[in-house]
Write an enzyme that holds these catalytic residues in place. Structure first.
Site, short mmCIF file in Angstrom:
data_model
loop_
_atom_site.label_atom_id
_atom_site.label_comp_id
_atom_site.label_asym_id
_atom_site.label_seq_id
_atom_site.Cartn_x
_atom_site.Cartn_y
_atom_site.Cartn_z
CB CYS A 136 -0.87 -0.03 1.26
SG CYS A 136 -1.94 1.40 1.47
CB CYS A 184 -3.13 3.86 -5.41
SG CYS A 184 -4.40 3.09 -4.39
N1 DGL Z 1 -4.04 0.80 -1.73
C1 DGL Z 1 -3.58 2.00 -1.15
C2 DGL Z 1 -2.34 2.56 -1.83
O1 DGL Z 1 -1.60 1.82 -2.45
C3 DGL Z 1 -4.53 3.09 -0.75
C4 DGL Z 1 -6.00 2.98 -0.92
C5 DGL Z 1 -6.77 3.69 0.17
O2 DGL Z 1 -6.96 4.92 0.07
O3 DGL Z 1 -7.11 3.01 1.13
O4 DGL Z 1 -2.07 3.72 -1.73
#
Ligand code: DGL
Length: 263
Positions: A82, A193
């Site tokens: 993430c 993301c």
């Molecule tokens: N999957 C996350 C990232 O790579 C963020 C998504 C969210 O806002 O929860 O930044």
């Protein structure tokens, strides 16, 4: 000869953490590149999206979930799959667990910036990723190669969380989001993301196949491989590893994660 304790350590799972189902885009690459590893994957969909939360909230959530993962699942290494949680918590995690390899993810600016000298690169990420120091430091390294245009895209996260990664709603949202850049001559797109690779088909439908789309999933899986090898932690098994999916959002999000893993 290797003692039992060392073998036992190598057979432990790798922990993978994301704010929701997005981390599955990284899991796909880890399964491909490190097929013998057992993986324990936790998504915090009950608290997603992280990208619109405060830095302190994201840091607290990430630290507490990783702490539980280490305590309950005895993982030998952790991947923060993430971008948002990486920018908020990777420094604190490395300080807290100096002996456990901690791998973060960052937007794939390098291949996008190198793709075309002086090109225009649209960098899609969460608001937090774009605001944080980590992104600015990374962007500085490539600012003489390309023009980086950061663009928050929070709705992609919620559409992916709702299983609408390839839907009319996604197309409509992207059309509105990209409209101001339509005539700008965008040369490449970065998916900063981990939820966004699931919208890749819709993103490419908008920009066309001539605009390459980069994400950090494969680079992160390769970095995990490098760190496990360096620490002599590769699973010696010749069988396929077991992938355990868990999610704070319950069975519905686990089913969605299973489905996304097959894409
Ligand atoms: N999957 C996350 C990232 O790579 C963020 C998504 C969210 O806002 O929860 O930044």
């Amino acid at each position: 000869m290797e003692n039992e304790k060392e073998t036992e350590e190598k057979r432990k799972p790798v922990g993978i953490f994301d704010s929701g189902v997005g981390g599955i885009s990284v899991v796909r690459q880890i399964v491909r590149i490190l097929p013998s590893e057992d993986l324990y994957v936790f998504g915090d969909s009950a608290n997603a999206p992280y990208g619109i939360r405060t830095l302190e909230e994201v840091r607290e959530l990430t630290l507490s979930h990783v702490e539980a993962m280490i305590r309950e699942n005895h993982v030998k290494a952790v991947v923060i799959a993430c971008n948002t949680a990486t920018s908020a918590a990777i420094t604190a995690l490395r300080r807290r667990y100096p002996t456990i390899p901690m791998i973060g993810i960052e937007p794939a600016l390098k291949p996008a910036a190198l793709f075309k000298q002086g090109g225009k690169v649209l960098v899609l990420a969460t608001e937090m990723t774009i605001r944080e120091e980590k992104y600015h430091e990374l962007a500085k390294r490539f600012s003489d190669r390309a023009e980086l245009i950061p663009l928050p895209a929070p709705r992609i996260v919620t559409l992916v969380e709702d299983g609408k990664h390839d839907s009319k709603e996604m197309d409509a949202y992207l059309a509105g989001l990209f409209q101001p850049y339509r005539e700008a001559g965008i040369d490449a797109v970065v998916l900063g993301c981990t939820h966004f690779p699931f919208a890749r088909a819709a993103i490419s439908r908008y920009w066309g196949e001539t605009v390459p789309v980069f994400d950090g999933a494969e680079g992160t899986a390769r970095e995990l491989k490098r760190r496990l090898t360096e620490n002599d932690l590769r699973n010696p098994s010749e069988d396929r590893g077991k992938v355990v999916l868990e999610n704070s959002g319950g069975i519905e999000k686990i089913r969605l994660s299973e489905q996304l893993l097959t894409l």
